[in-house]
Structures are given as C-alpha cells and as structure tokens.
Design a protein around this motif. Sequence first.
Motif, short mmCIF file in Angstrom:
data_model
loop_
_atom_site.label_atom_id
_atom_site.label_comp_id
_atom_site.label_asym_id
_atom_site.label_seq_id
_atom_site.Cartn_x
_atom_site.Cartn_y
_atom_site.Cartn_z
N LEU A 1 -19.77 73.99 18.27
CA LEU A 1 -20.82 74.89 18.72
C LEU A 1 -21.77 75.25 17.58
O LEU A 1 -22.98 75.40 17.79
N ARG A 2 -21.25 75.36 16.38
CA ARG A 2 -22.11 75.67 15.24
C ARG A 2 -23.12 74.55 14.99
O ARG A 2 -24.21 74.79 14.50
N ARG A 3 -22.76 73.33 15.34
CA ARG A 3 -23.65 72.20 15.16
C ARG A 3 -24.64 72.04 16.31
O ARG A 3 -25.82 71.78 16.10
N MET A 4 -24.16 72.19 17.54
CA MET A 4 -24.99 71.85 18.70
C MET A 4 -25.72 73.06 19.28
O MET A 4 -26.61 72.90 20.11
N GLY A 5 -25.36 74.27 18.84
CA GLY A 5 -25.98 75.46 19.40
C GLY A 5 -25.29 75.89 20.69
O GLY A 5 -24.30 75.29 21.11
N LEU A 6 -25.83 76.92 21.31
CA LEU A 6 -25.23 77.49 22.51
C LEU A 6 -26.04 77.08 23.75
O LEU A 6 -26.87 76.18 23.68
N PHE A 7 -25.79 77.75 24.86
CA PHE A 7 -26.52 77.44 26.09
C PHE A 7 -27.99 77.84 25.93
O PHE A 7 -28.32 78.82 25.26
N ASP A 8 -28.85 77.09 26.58
CA ASP A 8 -30.26 77.41 26.60
C ASP A 8 -30.47 78.52 27.65
O ASP A 8 -30.33 78.28 28.85
N PRO A 9 -30.81 79.76 27.22
CA PRO A 9 -30.92 80.86 28.18
C PRO A 9 -32.05 80.69 29.18
O PRO A 9 -32.07 81.37 30.21
N ALA A 10 -32.99 79.78 28.91
CA ALA A 10 -34.09 79.55 29.85
C ALA A 10 -33.59 79.01 31.19
O ALA A 10 -34.29 79.15 32.21
N TYR A 11 -32.41 78.40 31.21
CA TYR A 11 -31.86 77.91 32.48
C TYR A 11 -31.37 79.05 33.37
O TYR A 11 -31.28 78.88 34.58
N PHE A 12 -30.97 80.15 32.77
CA PHE A 12 -30.43 81.32 33.47
C PHE A 12 -29.09 80.98 34.13
O PHE A 12 -28.06 81.50 33.74
N ALA A 13 -29.11 80.09 35.09
CA ALA A 13 -27.88 79.61 35.74
C ALA A 13 -28.16 78.25 36.35
O ALA A 13 -29.22 78.04 36.94
N TYR A 14 -27.20 77.34 36.20
CA TYR A 14 -27.24 75.95 36.67
C TYR A 14 -27.97 75.04 35.68
O TYR A 14 -29.02 75.38 35.17
N TYR A 15 -27.36 73.91 35.43
CA TYR A 15 -27.84 72.85 34.53
C TYR A 15 -27.68 73.21 33.04
O TYR A 15 -27.86 72.34 32.19
N GLU A 16 -27.33 74.45 32.73
CA GLU A 16 -27.14 74.78 31.31
C GLU A 16 -25.93 74.06 30.73
O GLU A 16 -25.91 73.72 29.54
N ASP A 17 -24.93 73.77 31.57
CA ASP A 17 -23.72 73.11 31.07
C ASP A 17 -23.96 71.64 30.75
O ASP A 17 -23.55 71.15 29.69
N VAL A 18 -24.65 70.92 31.63
CA VAL A 18 -24.92 69.50 31.36
C VAL A 18 -25.97 69.36 30.26
O VAL A 18 -25.93 68.42 29.46
N ASP A 19 -26.91 70.31 30.16
CA ASP A 19 -27.88 70.30 29.07
C ASP A 19 -27.16 70.41 27.72
O ASP A 19 -27.45 69.64 26.79
N LEU A 20 -26.23 71.34 27.62
CA LEU A 20 -25.48 71.50 26.37
C LEU A 20 -24.65 70.26 26.07
O LEU A 20 -24.57 69.81 24.92
N SER A 21 -24.05 69.68 27.09
CA SER A 21 -23.23 68.48 26.90
C SER A 21 -24.07 67.32 26.35
O SER A 21 -23.62 66.58 25.47
N LEU A 22 -25.29 67.16 26.86
CA LEU A 22 -26.13 66.06 26.37
C LEU A 22 -26.68 66.34 24.98
O LEU A 22 -26.85 65.41 24.18
N ARG A 23 -26.98 67.59 24.69
CA ARG A 23 -27.39 67.92 23.32
C ARG A 23 -26.25 67.62 22.34
O ARG A 23 -26.47 67.13 21.24
N ALA A 24 -25.03 67.92 22.78
CA ALA A 24 -23.86 67.61 21.95
C ALA A 24 -23.72 66.11 21.74
O ALA A 24 -23.48 65.64 20.62
N ALA A 25 -23.89 65.34 22.82
CA ALA A 25 -23.76 63.88 22.73
C ALA A 25 -24.76 63.31 21.74
O ALA A 25 -24.46 62.34 21.03
#
Length: 322
Positions: free
Chosen positions: A181-205
Amino acid sequence: MVRAGRLEREIWIIVVNWNGARLLPGCLASLTGLARPVHVLVVDNGSTDDSRAVVEATPGVEWLALGKNVGFAGANNVGIRRAIASGARWVGIVNSDVALEPDWVDRLIEAGDAHPEAGILGGLLLFADNPQLVNSTGLCFDTFGRARDRDFGVPLADLATQDGPVGGISGGAALFRTSSLRRMGLFDPAYFAYYEDVDLSLRAAGLGIQARYVSSARALHGYGKSFGTGSPKQRYLLARNHMRFMATHLPLPWAVTVAPLVTLFRATVKAPLELVRGKPAHASAHLRAAGAGALAALQALGKRFRHDAQFPHGADPIAGPR
C-alpha cells in the motif's frame, strides 16, 4: 510465540458502515470470532440509525465516526491510514454485509507469505442467501473496461478456478500488505463507491504488485444488502465510475474512441429504455451518469495526456492517492 496483542496491532480489519445496524451484528461476530486475533475498526459514514450502539455492544471493536458520508473509498482510506500509522503489517477491508469464515485471515496470510509478489489477496465469496452459488473469485474486466465478478453465479460444485493471480480483488473482502500500500497508494476517493477496488488492483499491477485469489479463504456476502442492488444511486455510480476507470486504464487510443460512444449509448439508449420500463428515476440516473461520466473521463484522459507528454517513455508511473 507471538502474543495476541502483538497480532492485533499487526492485523487490522476495516469495516465501512452507513446505516448498517441490521448488518453489523453478523459481520462483527465473524470478525471477533476469527482464529487469529485482529484489530477491528468500524469507520462510520454519518449513520443515523443504531449502528453506534451495535458496535459499542461488541467487545473489542473500535468505532470511528466521520460525521458525514465520504464514500466507501474515502472511509476505507481513513481506516487504512490509521492502521498503517499503528504499525500494521496487514490491513483487511470487509463489507458490513459480509461474514468471514474463522480461518479467512490465516489462509490469506499463508498465501501472502508463500507469494511475496502478492500485495492484494482475496478469497472465495459465496452468496449468503445461497452458499452453493459463487459470488466472486476476483475481478476481471472486458475490452470496454466494464468490471465484473469472476465466476458470478457459478454453482460451487462446478467451480474449477484455481488459486493464482487475478485481475483484481473485490472490495467486499480483501487483505492488503501494508508495504505494498505504501508503494501503490490507497483507494481513489473520486470513485466514492464501485470500481475503486479494480482501479487499485490495476495501479498495483502497474508496479509489479500482484492481486491473488485464494480459494480456501471463504466468506459469505449478503450481496447488495449494504447499498441496494439495482437502485438508481447504484446505477449512477456504476455508470459514472465505469467511464472514469475506462479512461484511466484502457489503452489510450481505445479509451479516446470508446468514451464518447459509451456516453452517447447511455444518454440515447439506456435512459430512454428505463423510461419505457416505467423507471424514471433509473432513466435520470443514466442521464446524469452520462454527463458526470463524460466529465470524469475527460479529466482522466487529460491527466494521461499530460503525463505522457512529461514522461514519454513511461519513466514515472501515475501515482495513486496516498
């Protein structure tokens, strides 16, 4: 031998709540009944029901009231930051309509220890109303950037998916390595709800951090009970956030091509179709999502164009929220 107090500091689980008093007892009972002790933090998004009383009646669970609704992504970020600051090595997020099996944490940490390249881990989500059907074995998305739960609705007896890397992990129940998490950051709050999980997963990838599915880590999901499946608000957020996700992660030429087509489809096909079905609130949701999604896509595409101009060889990845 590691003492329980030490384990509680090393492993945190965040539950984001919004008027979920009816759901919290089952969720919290599963978390306080885990085989491995964890620190449980309920982050409340301005609830007006009896949620606080439910949490305070559950020994060992911490309550953090935000006083307003900052969304699933924003509230999880508050809890995750608190966990990281406390020295946690692992942070889990669990929906209020999810109940974990007692060995859920153990199975995921075992997989994480065996696969240090994995920074996001998730297990097998089953429908709480019918545990013989699969809700999710991770997230995947199609060529239009639409995210979905892998193996959704597959009978458990027919499930053939093996443990291993997956495109993303559902935010319904996930475990994160805090060093990742320190490397990839946290959830993008602009999503509010939905798609924030897959967005974070792809940023991590993009940073070489793997999302991994672990079949032995099981949980029951009261699908849609925390937000309302098919509600106008859910339709709006899904449609708007799809546009943001698509413009952020699809190959740039394809994203530029698809964005206006999706906007037009929602405004001229989806919205009128909902009117024909006698659902004016849903029609309005699609129209508003078409406009808000187009704006979100333009903002995301603009960020990518500026980034590519500054780093034409991809020397610097686009940083996520911290």
